[in-house]
Design an enzyme around this catalytic site. Structure first.
Site, PDB file in Angstrom:
ATOM      1  N   ASN A   1      30.658  41.477 -18.630  1.00  0.00           N
ATOM      2  CA  ASN A   1      31.276  41.939 -19.868  1.00  0.00           C
ATOM      3  C   ASN A   1      32.578  42.662 -19.531  1.00  0.00           C
ATOM      4  O   ASN A   1      32.570  43.631 -18.768  1.00  0.00           O
ATOM      5  CB  ASN A   1      30.311  42.873 -20.601  1.00  0.00           C
ATOM      6  CG  ASN A   1      30.816  43.264 -21.977  1.00  0.00           C
ATOM      7  OD1 ASN A   1      31.970  43.638 -22.138  1.00  0.00           O
ATOM      8  ND2 ASN A   1      29.948  43.198 -22.976  1.00  0.00           N
TER       9      ASN A   1
ATOM     10  N   HIS B   1      35.395  46.758 -21.415  1.00  0.00           N
ATOM     11  CA  HIS B   1      35.955  48.060 -21.066  1.00  0.00           C
ATOM     12  C   HIS B   1      37.212  47.970 -20.215  1.00  0.00           C
ATOM     13  O   HIS B   1      37.872  48.991 -19.983  1.00  0.00           O
ATOM     14  CB  HIS B   1      34.880  48.942 -20.442  1.00  0.00           C
ATOM     15  CG  HIS B   1      33.843  49.332 -21.457  1.00  0.00           C
ATOM     16  ND1 HIS B   1      34.158  50.081 -22.568  1.00  0.00           N
ATOM     17  CD2 HIS B   1      32.529  49.025 -21.568  1.00  0.00           C
ATOM     18  CE1 HIS B   1      33.071  50.236 -23.314  1.00  0.00           C
ATOM     19  NE2 HIS B   1      32.077  49.602 -22.731  1.00  0.00           N
TER      20      HIS B   1
ATOM     21  N   HIS C   1      32.920  41.269 -26.708  1.00  0.00           N
ATOM     22  CA  HIS C   1      32.460  41.656 -28.042  1.00  0.00           C
ATOM     23  C   HIS C   1      33.687  41.959 -28.893  1.00  0.00           C
ATOM     24  O   HIS C   1      34.386  42.949 -28.663  1.00  0.00           O
ATOM     25  CB  HIS C   1      31.552  42.884 -27.943  1.00  0.00           C
ATOM     26  CG  HIS C   1      30.980  43.327 -29.257  1.00  0.00           C
ATOM     27  ND1 HIS C   1      30.136  44.423 -29.365  1.00  0.00           N
ATOM     28  CD2 HIS C   1      31.115  42.846 -30.516  1.00  0.00           C
ATOM     29  CE1 HIS C   1      29.784  44.575 -30.631  1.00  0.00           C
ATOM     30  NE2 HIS C   1      30.379  43.630 -31.346  1.00  0.00           N
TER      31      HIS C   1
ATOM     32  N   GLU D   1      30.071  37.949 -28.261  1.00  0.00           N
ATOM     33  CA  GLU D   1      29.236  38.853 -29.047  1.00  0.00           C
ATOM     34  C   GLU D   1      29.942  39.171 -30.357  1.00  0.00           C
ATOM     35  O   GLU D   1      31.138  39.479 -30.365  1.00  0.00           O
ATOM     36  CB  GLU D   1      28.967  40.146 -28.272  1.00  0.00           C
ATOM     37  CG  GLU D   1      28.136  39.933 -27.017  1.00  0.00           C
ATOM     38  CD  GLU D   1      27.819  41.232 -26.299  1.00  0.00           C
ATOM     39  OE1 GLU D   1      26.874  41.251 -25.503  1.00  0.00           O
ATOM     40  OE2 GLU D   1      28.530  42.241 -26.539  1.00  0.00           O
TER      41      GLU D   1
ATOM     42  N   HIS E   1      22.388  45.762 -21.375  1.00  0.00           N
ATOM     43  CA  HIS E   1      22.825  47.004 -22.017  1.00  0.00           C
ATOM     44  C   HIS E   1      22.443  48.197 -21.141  1.00  0.00           C
ATOM     45  O   HIS E   1      21.276  48.486 -20.923  1.00  0.00           O
ATOM     46  CB  HIS E   1      22.261  47.222 -23.417  1.00  0.00           C
ATOM     47  CG  HIS E   1      23.069  48.229 -24.202  1.00  0.00           C
ATOM     48  ND1 HIS E   1      24.297  47.934 -24.762  1.00  0.00           N
ATOM     49  CD2 HIS E   1      22.855  49.532 -24.474  1.00  0.00           C
ATOM     50  CE1 HIS E   1      24.788  49.003 -25.359  1.00  0.00           C
ATOM     51  NE2 HIS E   1      23.935  49.988 -25.189  1.00  0.00           N
ATOM     52  N   GLY E   2      23.471  48.862 -20.642  1.00  0.00           N
ATOM     53  CA  GLY E   2      23.275  50.062 -19.845  1.00  0.00           C
ATOM     54  C   GLY E   2      22.849  49.815 -18.413  1.00  0.00           C
ATOM     55  O   GLY E   2      22.550  50.770 -17.686  1.00  0.00           O
TER      56      GLY E   2
END
Length: 248
Positions: free
Chosen positions: A12, A15, A48, A75, A196-197
């Site tokens: 992903n 960021h 996303h 996403e 996630h995380g």
């Protein structure tokens, strides 16, 4: 390694765009990060496009759709605009996620069971556009069964509660829930992903669960890249989860 314990890494890059948007500059370029991630062994790139455009922008998605050598996992929230956008871009994979403007990051899974007709209609539209649809859900039997009913071929189990666990006991309980969710998903004929995380100290336990197809990981890789470089950060995560899946 056999197909039974092979695991994929979706990187992903949201960021990378977060850092760019913080100063309104043209750098760092999430597209370059995506290409570097592919070169380092990523099996796919996740982005996303949020309603508030806080990180990834429309142009990023359009460019990525043209240049990726692996595949895009797009996403998106279940909105008319996003459905139309996805129909234009036609990414290989679309993951439907819940979304609110106030949240810092996605806080929980999509309530498929509570809105089956709406989700089923979205799945149908995206499938007709040639996208493989997954649903980002909590590891709950009712949500997994609802995902099957609405026609999604894949699910992504939300690992946030496991990642945020404050004690070893709590983490073990959440990991058990994820494991049960994987079994439930497989028993219903679904492809099961997770994310996630997850980071370099907790992803192995999830990767070791038999039947997990792919882990989607972003923030931890981007953070680690500040110290070792993006390609190295991706390569380390890929090696870590592949080894864990092989042992598991």
């Amino acid at each position: 390694m056999t197909e039974a314990n092979r695991i994929l890494l979706g990187v992903n890059i949201d960021h990378v765009a977060t850092l760019r948007q913080a100063r309104g500059t043209r750098y760092p370029d999430p597209v370059k990060a995506a290409l570097d991630a592919e070169e380092a062994g990523a099996d796919g790139i996740t982005v996303h496009l949020r309603e508030d455009r806080r990180h990834i922008q429309d142009r990023d998605v359009r460019v990525l759709a043209d240049v990726l050598q692996t595949r895009m996992n797009f996403e998106m929230g279940v909105t008319d605009f996003m459905l139309g956008f996805a129909e234009q871009i036609r990414p290989a994979h679309v993951c439907l996620v819940p979304e609110t403007r106030q949240e810092l990051t996605t806080e929980g899974g999509l309530d498929v069971a509570g809105q089956e007709a709406r989700i089923a209609a979205a799945v149908e539209r995206l499938t007709l556009a040639g996208c493989e649809v997954s649903l980002f859900i909590d590891a709950e039997e009712r949500q997994i069964e609802a995902a099957m009913r609405v026609g999604a071929p894949a699910i992504e189990l939300h690992t946030g509660r496991y990642a945020d666990a404050h004690t070893a006991e709590e983490a073990a309980q959440e990991l058990s829930r994820i494991r049960d969710g994987v079994i439930c998903g497989l028993n219903h004929g679904l492809i099961v992903n997770a994310g996630h995380g997850l980071h370099y100290h907790n992803a192995e336990a999830v990767a070791a669960i038999p039947g997990i197809n792919e882990l989607n990981i972003g923030h931890a890789i981007v953070a680690h890249a500040l110290f070792v470089g993006f390609k190295q950060a991706v390569a380390e995560m890929k090696a870590l989860i592949v080894a864990a899946a092989y042992r598991g």
